[in-house]
Scaffold this active site. Structure first.
Site, mmCIF file in Angstrom:
data_model
loop_
_atom_site.group_PDB
_atom_site.id
_atom_site.type_symbol
_atom_site.label_atom_id
_atom_site.label_comp_id
_atom_site.label_asym_id
_atom_site.label_seq_id
_atom_site.Cartn_x
_atom_site.Cartn_y
_atom_site.Cartn_z
ATOM 1 N N ARG A 134 36.182 40.830 41.524
ATOM 2 C CA ARG A 134 35.999 41.499 42.823
ATOM 3 C C ARG A 134 34.861 40.838 43.582
ATOM 4 N NH1 ARG A 134 37.974 45.526 39.623
ATOM 5 N NH2 ARG A 134 40.048 46.162 40.325
ATOM 6 N N ASP A 163 41.567 39.307 38.424
ATOM 7 C CA ASP A 163 41.987 40.557 39.066
ATOM 8 C C ASP A 163 42.357 40.202 40.490
ATOM 9 O OD1 ASP A 163 42.197 43.386 39.866
ATOM 10 O OD2 ASP A 163 41.019 43.787 38.068
ATOM 11 N N HIS A 241 47.198 44.481 37.971
ATOM 12 C CA HIS A 241 45.965 43.906 38.549
ATOM 13 C C HIS A 241 46.051 42.376 38.675
ATOM 14 C CE1 HIS A 241 43.120 47.239 39.001
ATOM 15 N NE2 HIS A 241 43.697 47.793 37.966
ATOM 16 N N ASP A 296 45.533 47.821 32.132
ATOM 17 C CA ASP A 296 45.300 49.060 32.880
ATOM 18 C C ASP A 296 46.054 49.088 34.200
ATOM 19 O OD1 ASP A 296 43.602 46.930 33.681
ATOM 20 O OD2 ASP A 296 42.387 48.327 34.851
ATOM 21 N N GLU A 297 46.389 50.308 34.619
ATOM 22 C CA GLU A 297 46.783 50.629 35.986
ATOM 23 C C GLU A 297 47.903 49.765 36.552
ATOM 24 O OE1 GLU A 297 42.837 52.593 37.831
ATOM 25 O OE2 GLU A 297 42.759 50.413 37.787
ATOM 26 N N TRP A 363 38.783 54.225 28.368
ATOM 27 C CA TRP A 363 38.027 54.311 29.632
ATOM 28 C C TRP A 363 38.358 55.563 30.421
ATOM 29 C CZ3 TRP A 363 39.854 53.917 34.802
ATOM 30 C CH2 TRP A 363 41.222 53.601 34.949
ATOM 31 N N TYR A 388 30.326 54.070 33.123
ATOM 32 C CA TYR A 388 30.633 53.227 34.278
ATOM 33 C C TYR A 388 29.365 53.023 35.109
ATOM 34 C CZ TYR A 388 35.581 52.324 33.708
ATOM 35 O OH TYR A 388 36.785 51.832 33.259
ATOM 36 N N ASP A 390 29.003 51.236 37.635
ATOM 37 C CA ASP A 390 29.209 51.084 39.083
ATOM 38 C C ASP A 390 29.144 52.437 39.790
ATOM 39 O OD1 ASP A 390 31.602 51.756 37.752
ATOM 40 O OD2 ASP A 390 32.863 50.869 39.305
ATOM 41 N N TRP A 439 32.055 47.363 37.343
ATOM 42 C CA TRP A 439 33.078 46.881 38.282
ATOM 43 C C TRP A 439 32.384 46.553 39.585
ATOM 44 C CZ3 TRP A 439 37.494 46.022 35.895
ATOM 45 C CH2 TRP A 439 37.762 46.746 34.720
ATOM 46 N N THR A 440 32.828 45.486 40.254
ATOM 47 C CA THR A 440 31.977 44.966 41.324
ATOM 48 C C THR A 440 32.610 44.999 42.717
ATOM 49 O OG1 THR A 440 32.706 42.712 40.833
ATOM 50 C CG2 THR A 440 30.710 43.488 39.725
ATOM 51 N N GLU A 441 33.579 45.891 42.929
ATOM 52 C CA GLU A 441 34.144 45.995 44.281
ATOM 53 C C GLU A 441 33.026 46.090 45.332
ATOM 54 O OE1 GLU A 441 35.242 47.694 41.689
ATOM 55 O OE2 GLU A 441 37.411 48.046 41.790
HETATM 56 C C1 ACM Z 1 39.547 50.379 34.615
HETATM 57 O O1 ACM Z 1 38.506 50.941 35.006
HETATM 58 N N1 ACM Z 1 40.589 50.221 35.428
HETATM 59 C C2 ACM Z 1 39.685 49.923 33.254
#
Ligand code: ACM
Length: 720
Positions: A134, A163, A241, A296-297, A363, A388, A390, A439-441
């Site tokens: 990100r 990602d 992702h 994930d996701e 997670w 987390y 972030d 996470w670095t969004e």
């Molecule tokens: C995640 O936070 N999507 C692993």
């Protein structure tokens, strides 16, 4: 202190240069993580630290004995006496950790405190995760993090290398990954992803944002980490992702074109060729036993209609698309296993059946972790609510924009990966450890990254290393305060800890009162408070013991330093009100995920804090329509309820709240409606109290709140 030393010089004269001559002064040591066993002897050993750290001092012996302490790889024993320093361990890693302890013990002029330490790690896996997709972080920043990690005995760096934000490392077989998918139109995630075009740009385009590591960069990172006993765990995302991959190789997604989604086509053999080729190059660089394949996701949307995916489902007799996700992860597992490696992935890899050798990163809470260990799989615990980094670490309105959440360091520190008594010894062995995820969004720069990671990473380090029974918040609080200048001296832009006051409560329904506890991250902290809502001053009561509230109090509290109030006073309304523990009936549907502990959550005396995940906020997708039975017809003089707005995760103020009363529970009379005063597009964290004052009589008190479009969250209905 200074005068005492002077006295020592006079009394002992020329002897002062000898170690341990000061009378039993117990030095203050601030080790993080706290060792498993430590006994301070009083006094100091004064020897040349440079010689000690270079291993040259003849007063420093360091012994590797493979049989020592049963050969435990990370354990060490450190004895500092007036004669010198003795360090022993079964392995180089143990010696290394003993040396980190020595570095932390060193007190400059004073020397090394006399101490006996026997220490070992609680968990083999003590990790930090860094999302370099990100936003991209240069090799130098990664090296800097490795330095600090090792100082705190963290031993795993999980690099989220791919990602949608951009592909971040060179792959020889697929050069377009870096030439076409490592740069984008905007750095700012809000401009690029949340509300922007999400477009990638070829490498070399003027003004493009991005970057990637060459193979040489990664080799340097891996080697540097290894020199500090840190394993780098690479992550390459499958099957979701992966938007950026399809910019470079569109044939690997179901639609066959870029900007059509983020999932690999599961029915296309080329996806597996790509996966195996990329993982092969990854394994050439990373010696890590575990290779992370994401998982994930995945949206899975295209899989439902894609002919290739549908054909695979028919061929394999699959019933739902979850099994497609599982199919790809199984193939990754077989491939990695055939190469002598192991797969690790996010907890969605449980969906559709877990691959036999796979380990799980839990997670989305902890349940997936518990489920996995019961099935005999290894896990790393990294639940969002605690791990987390972030998330906000202080009141959001005082902080740079973050993804949401609220995990101040005390909350992080409170996490215990293995809850008492719920698992067998065999299941416990499958907990590899813990990891803090960054996470670095919304983290665009190295300075901001350090600000979010530190000092919370020190809490992760202590959870990972120190036996649970040796962990204690007040002790950690003192030590982490002492480590803020240590981090700063290492050039880390750490969050300096908050001046906010944490207000917690214990509701005692037998004694009919609320005990209010005040705490702060800062230590020492001189806390003054009032109970009438006025701004505290130096002459307001000093907090030394819990505050008892038998009816209502507006607590306001603040830290004072050098006689001055620090920051904004924290406010908390506390009521031991007449509705507490009364029966409540809900006419509308509750939302199972946000019950805040159950049916009496709105009448338990607890006000919520800054996050709707703190167990005191009850949330609904429906309207709220609740009826409280006061037990008899009674005077009702005030009813209030407090609601939260945080638009990021879709939490809104109700458009209005209505109060009604009734004698018989059948016929209700409206006492009025209070509309919201908060704009629906105001993205700040906002609270509104909807308050009704009057003179009504009734047995039943009904509160209705209109849900505008998302979640609505309330912490308490107060009835007087
Ligand atoms: C995640 O936070 N999507 C692993």
């Amino acid at each position: 202190m200074r005068s005492k030393q002077k006295l020592a010089i006079i009394v002992f004269g020329g002897l002062t240069l000898l170690a341990g001559c000061q009378p039993a002064e117990t030095p203050r040591v601030d080790l993080i993580p706290q060792p498993a066993q430590m006994e301070l002897k009083g006094g100091y050993l004064r020897i040349d630290s440079a010689e000690v750290f270079q291993g040259k001092s003849n007063q420093f012996t360091s012994t590797i004995d493979p049989a020592w302490d049963g050969g435990r790889p990370e354990a060490y024993e450190l004895n500092i006496t007036k004669d010198g320093i003795d360090l022993r361990a079964a392995s180089e890693a143990g010696i290394y950790y003993g040396q980190q302890t020595l570095r932390q013990l060193y007190k400059g002029e004073q020397g090394f405190p006399l101490v006996a330490i026997k220490d070992s790690a609680r968990f083999a896996y003590r990790g930090l995760h860094l999302d370099v997709s990100r936003h991209f972080f240069e090799k130098e920043e990664v090296m800097k993090l490795l330095d600090v990690m090792s100082y705190y005995k963290l031993n795993r760096l999980h690099m989220h290398l791919t990602d949608a934000g951009g592909w971040r490392f060179e792959v020889e077989k697929y050069p377009r990954l870096t030439s076409h998918a490592a740069f984008r139109t905007e750095s700012d995630w809000r401009k690029w992803w949340d509300g922007g075009d999400r477009k990638y740009l070829p490498e070399g385009t003027e003004g493009a944002y991005g970057g990637y590591y060459t193979k040489e960069d990664l080799r340097e990172i891996v080697a540097y980490a290894a020199s500090k006993h840190i394993t780098v765990i690479p992550e390459v995302e499958f099957p979701g992702h992966s938007e950026e991959v399809f910019m470079a190789y569109p044939e690997l997604c179901c639609a066959g074109k870029p900007y059509s989604g983020g999932d690999f086509c599961i029915g296309n053999e080329k996806s597996y060729q790509f996966m195996e080729d990329v993982l092969t190059e990854v394994m050439e660089i990373f010696p890590s036993e575990y290779i992370h394949v994401g998982g994930d996701e995945a949206s899975k949307a295209h899989w439902k209609t894609c002919p290739k995916c549908q054909a695979l489902m028919r061929r394999e007799g699959m019933k739902d698309v979850d099994e497609l996700q599982s199919y790809m992860i199984h193939r990754a597992d077989e491939f990695l296993t055939s190469k002598g490696r192991k797969l690790i992935g996010w907890d969605e890899i449980l969906q559709g059946g877990l691959a036999p050798g796979a380990a799980v990163m839990s997670w989305r809470g902890e349940q997936a972790g518990f489920q996995s260990v019961r099935m005999g799989h290894n896990v790393v615990m990294t639940p969002g609510n605690y791990m987390y980094l972030d998330f906000y670490q202080a009141f959001p309105n005082t902080q740079p924009y973050a993804i949401g959440g609220y995990t101040p360091i005390k909350k992080v520190y409170s996490y215990n990966p293995i809850p008492k008594d719920s698992l067998t010894a065999e299941e416990e062995r499958h907990f590899m450890g813990v990891q803090g995820n960054t996470w670095t969004e919304y983290i665009p720069t190295p300075e901001h990254l350090e600000y979010m990671m530190f000092p919370r990473a020190l809490a992760v380090a202590e959870i990972g290393w120190t036996p649970q029974e040796k962990r204690e918040w007040n002790s950690f609080k003192r030590r982490v305060n002492a480590h803020i200048p240590v981090l700063q001296a290492k050039g880390i832009n750490t969050f300096p800890l908050s001046d906010e006051i944490e207000v917690t409560m214990a509701v005692d329904t037998l004694q009919k009162h609320v005990e209010v506890f005040l705490d702060a991250e800062k230590d020492p902290a001189e806390i003054h408070y009032t109970t009438d809502g006025s701004v505290p001053t130096l002459s307001s009561p000093l907090y030394t013991a819990p505050i008892l509230v038998t009816d209502s109090a507006d607590i306001r509290a603040a830290i004072f330093r050098d006689g001055k109030l620090q920051g904004e006073p924290t406010e908390k309304r506390v009521d031991y009100h007449r509705g507490i523990n009364k029966p409540i009936h809900y006419n509308n549907k509750l939302y199972a995920g946000y019950m805040a502990g159950g049916m009496n959550a709105l009448l338990d005396g607890f006000r919520g804090g800054l996050t709707y995940l703190d167990g005191h906020w009850q949330g609904y997708l429906d309207n709220l329509d609740a009826v409280v039975d006061m037990g008899e017809v009674t005077d009702i003089r005030m009813v209030s309820s407090r609601w939260m707005q945080l638009t990021g995760p879709g939490v809104y103020q109700p458009t209005e709240v209505e109060l009604l009363v009734s004698d018989d529970g059948q016929t209700f009379t409206s006492c009025g409606v209070v509309p919201t005063t908060v704009a629906q597009d105001d993205s700040r964290l906002l609270f509104q109290e909807y308050r009704f004052d009057g003179n009504w009589r009734g047995r039943y008190v009904q509160v209705k709140a209109k849900n505008p479009k998302g979640f609505i969250f309330v912490d308490e209905i107060v009835i007087w």
